[in-house]
Write a protein that holds these residues in place. Structure first.
Motif, short mmCIF file in Angstrom:
data_model
loop_
_atom_site.label_atom_id
_atom_site.label_comp_id
_atom_site.label_asym_id
_atom_site.label_seq_id
_atom_site.Cartn_x
_atom_site.Cartn_y
_atom_site.Cartn_z
N ILE A 273 0.76 -1.13 0.14
CA ILE A 273 -0.05 0.08 0.31
C ILE A 273 0.91 1.54 0.24
CG2 ILE A 273 -1.31 1.48 1.61
CD1 ILE A 273 -2.98 -1.34 2.87
N MET A 274 2.07 1.23 0.57
CA MET A 274 2.31 2.20 0.75
C MET A 274 3.66 2.24 -0.43
SD MET A 274 2.30 3.22 4.07
CE MET A 274 3.57 4.77 3.65
N ALA A 275 3.87 1.45 -0.95
CA ALA A 275 4.46 1.83 -2.46
C ALA A 275 3.72 2.46 -3.60
CB ALA A 275 4.36 0.29 -2.54
N ILE A 276 2.80 1.62 -3.40
CA ILE A 276 1.64 2.48 -4.63
C ILE A 276 1.44 3.86 -4.00
CG2 ILE A 276 -0.85 2.50 -5.05
CD1 ILE A 276 -0.59 -0.63 -5.05
N ILE A 277 0.97 4.39 -2.83
CA ILE A 277 0.74 5.41 -2.67
C ILE A 277 2.09 6.71 -2.57
CG2 ILE A 277 1.34 7.17 -0.68
CD1 ILE A 277 -1.13 5.46 0.83
#
Length: 180
Positions: A126-130
């Motif tokens: 999720i952090m990578a996508i954000i």
């Protein structure tokens, strides 16, 4: 050595034979449960005999200071025979059940670890996508701008690669004496 000590030693050698029989059944069940191939069987056989030899030697040193007499061999052989005739079948079934349970526990543990790893990776993803999302948008924007500028340059200057290639081929054909 007095007769009573020899009798105790003989009884203890029978117990050593029972232990050797148990070790043999344990090795057989282990070998079948792990489905050992040819080399695995060779290594397992070697380890079995090495462990049994050290075990018997240690137990004989503990009981009769390592004196080897005929009754020692007789007692160990008798203990193995008694074990194989009376206890072997039930011990093997208990050991097989234990191995099946251990294998199921192992598989469940591996599955739990895999799901835990995936659960740990969810926040990372999720952090990578954000963090990557703005860069993806910028990449698409710049990609579109570059394509647009490329089209403009082609309209103004034509296709420079083809022009250079055609000039080179025309020069090359002059030296070879061939026409284009």
């Amino acid at each position: 050595m007095p007769l009573t000590e020899q009798l105790y030693t003989f009884i203890f050698t029978i117990l050593i034979g029972l232990v050797v029989g148990f070790c043999y059944d344990f090795y057989l069940v282990t070998k079948r449960s792990l489905k050992l191939k040819k080399i695995g069987t060779y290594v397992g056989d070697f380890l079995f005999w090495a462990v049994v030899t050290v075990l018997v030697f240690g137990l004989l040193m503990w009981t009769n200071w390592g004196e080897i007499r005929f009754y020692v061999f007789l007692g160990i052989g008798l203990g193995i025979a008694v074990y194989l005739k009376t206890l072997s079948r039930s011990i093997k079934s208990v050991l097989q059940l234990c191995f099946k349970i251990l294998i199921k526990i192992w598989k469940i543990t591996i599955l739990i670890l895999i799901y835990m790893w995936r659960a740990i990776l969810i926040p990372v993803k999720i952090m990578a996508i954000i963090f990557c999302f703005p860069f993806q948008i910028l990449g698409k924007l710049f990609s579109g701008i570059l394509k647009g500028t490329k089209k403009i340059f082609r309209k103004i200057f034509g296709r420079p690669a083809r022009v250079v290639k055609n000039k080179f081929l025309s020069i090359k054909s002059i030296f070879k004496g061939k026409k284009k």
